[in-house]
Design an enzyme around this catalytic site. Structure first.
Site, mmCIF file in Angstrom:
data_model
loop_
_atom_site.group_PDB
_atom_site.id
_atom_site.type_symbol
_atom_site.label_atom_id
_atom_site.label_comp_id
_atom_site.label_asym_id
_atom_site.label_seq_id
_atom_site.Cartn_x
_atom_site.Cartn_y
_atom_site.Cartn_z
ATOM 1 C CG ASP A 1 -1.380 -7.012 -3.986
ATOM 2 O OD1 ASP A 1 -0.454 -6.292 -4.513
ATOM 3 O OD2 ASP A 1 -1.246 -8.481 -3.826
ATOM 4 C CG ASP B 1 5.142 -1.132 -8.120
ATOM 5 O OD1 ASP B 1 6.114 -1.366 -8.911
ATOM 6 O OD2 ASP B 1 5.387 -0.930 -6.953
ATOM 7 C CG ASP C 1 -5.234 -13.180 -10.572
ATOM 8 O OD1 ASP C 1 -4.610 -12.304 -10.919
ATOM 9 O OD2 ASP C 1 -5.004 -14.262 -10.623
ATOM 10 N N GLY D 1 0.629 -1.266 -0.066
ATOM 11 C CA GLY D 1 -0.214 0.014 -0.077
ATOM 12 C C GLY D 1 0.887 1.448 0.219
ATOM 13 C CE LYS E 1 7.519 -3.634 -10.910
ATOM 14 N NZ LYS E 1 7.727 -3.867 -9.304
HETATM 15 C C1 LIG Z 1 6.131 -4.525 -5.624
HETATM 16 S S1 LIG Z 1 4.769 -4.957 -4.897
HETATM 17 C C2 LIG Z 1 3.663 -3.610 -5.220
HETATM 18 C C3 LIG Z 1 4.101 -2.540 -4.210
HETATM 19 C C4 LIG Z 1 3.156 -1.382 -4.181
HETATM 20 N N1 LIG Z 1 3.080 -0.631 -5.221
HETATM 21 C C5 LIG Z 1 3.422 -0.624 -2.842
HETATM 22 O O1 LIG Z 1 3.789 0.436 -3.049
HETATM 23 O O2 LIG Z 1 3.343 -1.099 -1.654
HETATM 24 C C6 LIG Z 1 3.809 -6.018 -6.378
HETATM 25 C C7 LIG Z 1 2.619 -6.785 -5.924
HETATM 26 O O3 LIG Z 1 2.075 -7.429 -7.011
HETATM 27 C C8 LIG Z 1 1.045 -8.292 -6.404
HETATM 28 N N2 LIG Z 1 0.668 -9.016 -7.421
HETATM 29 C C9 LIG Z 1 1.214 -9.955 -8.460
HETATM 30 N N3 LIG Z 1 0.551 -10.662 -9.224
HETATM 31 C C10 LIG Z 1 -0.623 -10.222 -8.979
HETATM 32 C C11 LIG Z 1 -2.085 -10.426 -9.830
HETATM 33 N N4 LIG Z 1 -2.001 -11.327 -10.662
HETATM 34 N N5 LIG Z 1 -3.077 -9.803 -9.146
HETATM 35 C C12 LIG Z 1 -3.158 -8.840 -8.171
HETATM 36 N N6 LIG Z 1 -1.793 -8.608 -7.328
HETATM 37 C C13 LIG Z 1 -0.666 -9.234 -8.065
HETATM 38 C C14 LIG Z 1 1.909 -8.864 -5.317
HETATM 39 O O4 LIG Z 1 0.838 -9.282 -4.541
HETATM 40 C C15 LIG Z 1 2.667 -7.880 -4.713
HETATM 41 O O5 LIG Z 1 2.115 -7.250 -3.683
#
Ligand SMILES: C[S@@+](CC[C@H](N)C(=O)[O-])C[C@H]1O[C@@H](n2cnc3c(N)ncnc32)[C@H](O)[C@@H]1O
Length: 872
Positions: A77, A118, A93, A57, A158
């Site tokens: 997420d 991200d 998802d 978050g 990203k």
């Molecule tokens: C680098 S983190 C994001 C960090 C966030 N932007 C922050 O500043 O806190 C990447 C996130 O992508 C989520 N993620 C990966 N695949 C996903 C999907 N198919 N659907 C939803 N979330 C996904 C992961 O659970 C992870 O929490």
């Protein structure tokens, strides 16, 4: 590993990490959005922002900070996000329609000004799958963005520099007016991530679905080829650390768009660098006939086949197995010669030597003989060692009797553990010996029974063979006797040590014995003073005593057979005397004069013994009782001494040398002496065990008769033959081998009531103190009365004066018994009395200031006492 170490190791403790901590951001990635926003200012004007892949978050926090108030912020997420003010979050998802529906439900017909992404795929599956999901995730976020973005809106995503990068940029540029890729300062240089800010969404009415279809977007890539393969390091790392998934953040080699690579099995087998092949390919294929033939080889197990199917999911051990398999195939093909084979060849050369068959047999026999001799020597040496050790341990008194039993597998003595404890065998051999003695005819010839029972005559001391049999038997007997005597002695010293260690040992023993007796007869038997001497007896002595007791009870004919039984024992005793040194003292009766036991004194108090003082007369009296079949309890050493003398002269006459045993009481139920003691005991203490009370009640209630009780006394426990058993065994047995006499509820209740009454009685000291007090009061009263008499007899006093004086004296005399206690008033420190120093107002006499709680406690105590009294 310390936390800081871990973080520093990855270069994570940078200023953004610290800043995020300081400013309360959940992730350092928050600064990436801050910097992107600083450059493109998309948050300030946004009324609705959707953050895809938003956990934990950090970006949502930034959006909430920079976006205008009352704007809508949605975060999605896979994992739930902790609540953030004015932010709505879901766990979903982003690649699913469920997520789309959730967003739609929340947005209604609103459009988002900004869509952020991200996302980073969660690693865990095969590397090839990872690579695919990463690009797919970006495309999925784009799909959602184009659905929810307002025209002119901004999409920030990203991406990783990979083979997909250009395709993605091309797709973005088809949908957005301005597409810029940027790497914010907070993004680490080592990271392959790059941020693409797509502004000015064109919002075309129709978007070609191919733009958003991963298969289509990444389709052409497979046609591209590359010369640049993965580095050697990468390959090695893939093989030896397959669990570390590499994200290829630096992107794929230019033109290397074939993600799935297959290699032929023959290439792998023939390769100079098989590790490189394993690291850079996805599959080992078996295409040619030769390769297919390898599949049928036993070395190509199912696991190997499965491993060849997908190299990217293999672990270290799988790679090792594959490399081993390769070696096996190479050996099969004759490409490699294994060390094993080389050895085999050498061996074959040795065997090929032509050896004469006879010579071979001769050699073999010699070898076997040598082996047997060596084995015998070894065994003998070991047996000697054990023997020496055992003797040493015995000398040092380190070995308890039980240990001895375990260690006595002494080959040199021809006695195994079984032999020692095989009392039957010992007895048999002794009987055998006796039979030989008995079968000796007058001429000195010996009649030896053969197996058929026919007697054969052999000369006494005749042939060597017979002699040697006798010698062997004697030797064997002697050794058994020695060992048993040794064990008895050791057991005694063990008990002595136990006694030294445990001060209560004696008391425990006495109690135990008393309990045993009560269990048998229901009444407690008087403890003899001589019990000490019994305690200090060795097992052998006890057995001897028992024999003597039995002997004294039996009639003449019986005693003859008893004598037969006793003979070997005497002999054994003699051996024991011979063989023992330090421990022998236990087997020698204690000759020091001992006080007469209570039972004995009761016995000798009878008129019959009046005036009989000298020893001879005493012995006469004893022998008289012996003849009359009555039990005489000894304990006097004088008697014992004399009994020994008599024994020498006339073996039929045997006096119970020491303490009365349990058996004695059992056999002598009607014994006069016994009864007297029992009666006395019961009179003094009553019945002490539940069993005794049960039996007594049964008798009183006519549920059983005396005869029945006596008959019941003859059970399997009473006729337990204890002859020849060592003390330690008897003691152990006495714990468990005893009759279980049923007890009744009523008996228990009666015993408990008695116990309660006993408990209620004041202890001796208190009773004495009370008696003293009473006596003093009585003395004082007597003194006062004497004085009063003096006053009355005085002439110079009027009658009135006399009466007054007498009254005063009598009051004084009586008052000592009941001295009024000075009353102490309890003043509660409450209200006006709280914190008062000195005497509180309105309080006269002795007083005591108390806490209010104390009074409560006192009241509670009284209440409790009252309740207990009522219950009683
Ligand atoms: C680098 S983190 C994001 C960090 C966030 N932007 C922050 O500043 O806190 C990447 C996130 O992508 C989520 N993620 C990966 N695949 C996903 C999907 N198919 N659907 C939803 N979330 C996904 C992961 O659970 C992870 O929490």
């Amino acid at each position: 590993m310390g936390k800081s170490e871990k973080k520093t190791g990855k270069g994570r403790l940078d200023k953004y990490y610290k800043l995020a901590k300081e400013q309360g951001y959940r992730a350092r990635s928050a600064f990436k959005l801050i910097q992107l926003n600083k450059k493109y200012s998309f948050l300030e004007g946004s009324k609705c922002t959707i953050d895809l892949c938003a956990a934990p978050g950090g970006w949502l926090q930034v959006a909430s900070k920079y976006m205008p108030p009352n704007s809508l912020i949605l975060g999605v997420d896979l994992v739930p996000i902790k609540p953030i003010p004015r932010v709505v979050t879901f766990a979903a998802d982003i690649t699913t329609t469920h997520c789309r529906n959730l967003l739609r439900g929340e947005m209604k017909d609103w459009k988002a000004d900004v869509v952020l992404h991200d996302g980073a795929p969660n690693v865990g599956t095969a590397w090839i799958q990872d690579a695919f999901t990463q690009s797919e995730l970006v495309l999925m976020s784009l799909k959602l963005a184009v659905e929810f973005l307002i025209k002119g809106g901004t999409f920030v995503t990203k991406v990783f520099r990979s083979v997909d990068y250009n395709n993605l940029i091309w797709v973005f540029s088809q949908l957005f007016g301005k597409v810029e890729a940027t790497k914010p300062p907070s993004s680490r240089n080592v990271s392959a991530e790059i941020f693409v800010v797509c502004r000015d969404f064109l919002a075309p009415k129709h978007i070609d679905p191919k733009f958003l279809d991963p298969k289509h977007v990444f389709k052409d890539l497979s046609s591209l080829t590359t010369d640049k393969g993965p580095t050697a390091n990468d390959v090695q790392a893939n093989v030896f650390h397959p669990e570390k998934k590499r994200r290829h953040r630096d992107g794929y080699a230019d033109g290397d768009y074939t993600l799935f690579k297959s290699v032929e099995a023959s290439t792998f087998v023939n390769a100079v660098d098989p590790i490189a092949i394993l690291g850079s390919h996805n599959q080992i294929a078996f295409k040619s006939d030769e390769e297919k033939g390898w599949l049928k080889l036993p070395t190509t197990k199912d696991e190997i086949k499965a491993c060849c199917d997908d190299l990217k999911v293999l672990g270290k051990s799988d790679f090792k197995a594959l490399l081993k398999w390769r070696l096996a195939i190479r050996e099969e093909l004759g490409l490699d010669v294994s060390t094993k084979n080389v050895e085999e060849v050498t061996e074959t050369v040795e065997v090929v030597e032509v050896v004469d068959e006879e010579q071979q047999i001769q050699d073999e026999l010699e070898r076997l003989n040598k082996e047997a001799a060596a084995r015998t020597k070894r065994e003998r040496r070991r047996a000697n060692e054990i023997k020496t050790r055992t003797i040493q341990r015995m000398q040092l008194q380190m070995t308890a009797p039980l240990d001895i039993g375990l260690e006595q597998s002494d080959a040199a003595l021809n006695l195994g553990q079984d032999d020692i404890f095989d009392l039957e065998h010992t007895e048999r051999s002794m009987k055998h010996k006796n039979r030989i003695d008995f079968m000796t005819d007058n001429d000195g010839d010996v009649l030896i029974e053969d197996e058929d029972g026919e007697g054969t005559t052999a000369r006494h001391g005749g042939e060597d063979g017979d002699d040697s049999i006798l010698d062997e038997e004697e030797e064997r007997e002697r050794k058994v006797a020695e060992l048993e005597a040794e064990m008895d002695g050791l057991y005694d010293s063990y008990r002595e040590r136990l006694q030294e260690r445990d001060a209560k040992f004696k008391v425990k023993e006495q109690r135990k014995r008393r309990a045993e007796k009560e269990e048998w007869h229901g009444v407690e038997k008087e403890k003899e003073d001589g019990s000490d001497s019994e305690e200090s007896e060795g097992g052998w002595d006890l057995v001897q005593n028992r024999k003597l007791e039995v002997g004294s009870d039996s009639d003449d004919s019986e005693s003859e057979s008893e004598e037969v039984m006793l003979k070997p024992n005497k002999k054994r005793n003699a051996y024991a005397e011979e063989g023992r040194t330090s421990k022998r003292r236990k087997l020698v009766p204690d000759l020091a004069p001992k006080p007469m036991g209570k039972t004995s004194s009761v016995w000798f108090q009878q008129d019959v013994f009046a005036g009989v003082e000298d020893e001879d007369d005493e012995m006469d009296a004893l022998s008289e009782h012996e003849d009359s079949g009555m039990e005489v309890d000894g304990g006097d050493d004088e008697e014992e001494e004399n009994s020994d003398d008599y024994e020498d002269e006339d073996e039929d006459f045997e006096v119970v040398p020491q303490d009365q045993s349990e058996d004695e009481t059992m056999w002598d139920i009607d014994g006069e002496n016994e009864d007297t003691i029992k009666q006395e005991k019961i009179k003094n203490h009553g019945l002490l065990t539940a069993e005794a009370v049960t039996l007594a009640q049964a008798l009183v209630n006519r549920q059983t008769t005396k005869t029945e009780l006596i008959n019941n006394g003859f059970n399997r426990y009473s006729l337990n033959d204890k002859d020849n058993l060592p003390t330690w065994f008897l003691e152990e047995e006495s714990k468990h081998y005893k009759p279980n006499i049923p007890i009744t509820k009523e008996a228990m209740a009666a015993l408990r009531a008695k116990q309660r009454a006993l408990d209620a009685r004041p202890i001796k000291k208190v009773a004495e103190a009370k008696a003293r007090k009473k006596m003093k009061a009585h003395q004082k009263l007597e003194k006062a009365m004497k004085k009063a008499e003096g006053v009355i007899s005085t002439a110079d006093m009027t009658e009135r004066e006399k009466a007054e004086a007498v009254d005063k004296l009598m009051k004084k005399g009586a008052s000592t018994a009941k001295k009024a206690k000075k009353e102490v008033k309890l003043v509660v420190a409450r209200g006006a009395n709280k914190g008062v120093k000195g005497r509180p107002k309105g309080v006269k006499g002795r007083y005591h200031m108390v806490d209010p709680r104390m009074k409560k406690e006192l009241r509670a105590k009284k209440r409790k006492e009252k309740a207990t009294k009522k219950r009683k």
